[in-house]
Scaffold this motif. Structure first.
Motif, PDB file in Angstrom:
ATOM      1  N   LYS A  21     -14.983   1.786  62.875  1.00 10.77           N
ATOM      2  CA  LYS A  21     -14.414   2.767  63.190  1.00 10.77           C
ATOM      3  C   LYS A  21     -15.663   3.663  64.094  1.00 10.77           C
ATOM      4  O   LYS A  21     -15.377   4.694  65.101  1.00 10.77           O
ATOM      5  N   ARG A  22     -16.708   3.143  64.048  1.00  8.94           N
ATOM      6  CA  ARG A  22     -18.119   3.904  64.600  1.00  8.94           C
ATOM      7  C   ARG A  22     -18.435   5.318  64.078  1.00  8.94           C
ATOM      8  O   ARG A  22     -19.515   5.380  63.954  1.00  8.94           O
ATOM      9  N   GLN A  23     -17.421   6.010  63.980  1.00  9.04           N
ATOM     10  CA  GLN A  23     -17.765   7.468  63.270  1.00  9.04           C
ATOM     11  C   GLN A  23     -16.310   7.775  62.613  1.00  9.04           C
ATOM     12  O   GLN A  23     -15.195   7.458  63.112  1.00  9.04           O
ATOM     13  N   CYS A  24     -16.430   8.654  61.605  1.00 12.95           N
ATOM     14  CA  CYS A  24     -15.305   9.032  60.661  1.00 12.95           C
ATOM     15  C   CYS A  24     -15.572   9.969  59.937  1.00 12.95           C
ATOM     16  O   CYS A  24     -16.609  10.251  59.453  1.00 12.95           O
ATOM     17  N   THR A  25     -14.698  10.431  59.334  1.00 13.08           N
ATOM     18  CA  THR A  25     -14.608  11.589  58.462  1.00 13.08           C
ATOM     19  C   THR A  25     -14.517  10.855  57.034  1.00 13.08           C
ATOM     20  O   THR A  25     -14.186   9.735  56.702  1.00 13.08           O
ATOM     21  N   VAL A  26     -14.985  11.736  55.939  1.00 12.09           N
ATOM     22  CA  VAL A  26     -14.550  11.353  54.478  1.00 12.09           C
ATOM     23  C   VAL A  26     -12.921  10.826  54.324  1.00 12.09           C
ATOM     24  O   VAL A  26     -12.735   9.772  53.666  1.00 12.09           O
ATOM     25  N   ARG A  27     -12.125  11.505  54.898  1.00 15.52           N
ATOM     26  CA  ARG A  27     -10.818  11.334  54.718  1.00 15.52           C
ATOM     27  C   ARG A  27     -10.384   9.933  55.174  1.00 15.52           C
ATOM     28  O   ARG A  27      -9.677   9.023  54.821  1.00 15.52           O
TER      29      ARG A  27
END
Length: 125
Positions: A21-27
């Protein structure tokens, strides 16, 4: 990244999601992991905090929802894991690793051709 930092199996699972995803949240990570395993949100959060402390990921805290990005590439993780396997499981023998891998996992014709092309680089050295 300090190559002495070796991601654990759980950290590698999280890194797989972040790389994709390259960058993402904990969720985001938690929802992806929950598709294939029983992972609690707080466990994912704690692991990602530890990964941040270890320098495996960076965290952008400018928005309300923190975004995580990997600080280690897939290639760096593969090299670290492979070095560990070669030194511990195969007692430093790269040829034993290759023989074991090719003997127990069916390689496609394209994979065999790529391996042959790669080995040609070392002939005559």
């Amino acid at each position: 990244m300090n190559m002495e930092i070796k991601p654990t199996e759980s950290e590698l699972e999280i890194l797989q999601v972040i790389w994709k995803k390259r960058q993402c949240t904990v969720r985001d990570v938690h929802e992806e992991l929950a598709k294939s395993k029983d992972a609690g949100y707080t466990t994912t959060l704690k692991l990602m905090q530890i990964m941040h402390d270890k320098g495996l990921v960076e965290r952008d805290t400018t928005a309300k929802t923190h975004l995580y990005k990997a600080l280690i590439t897939r290639e760096q993780a593969q090299q670290t894991a492979l070095d560990k396997i070669i030194s511990t499981v195969f007692k430093g023998s790269t040829s034993d690793l290759v023989i074991q891998a090719l003997g127990h996992h069916r390689a496609s014709k394209d994979e065999i051709d790529a391996i042959k092309d790669y080995l040609k680089q070392f002939e005559g050295k």
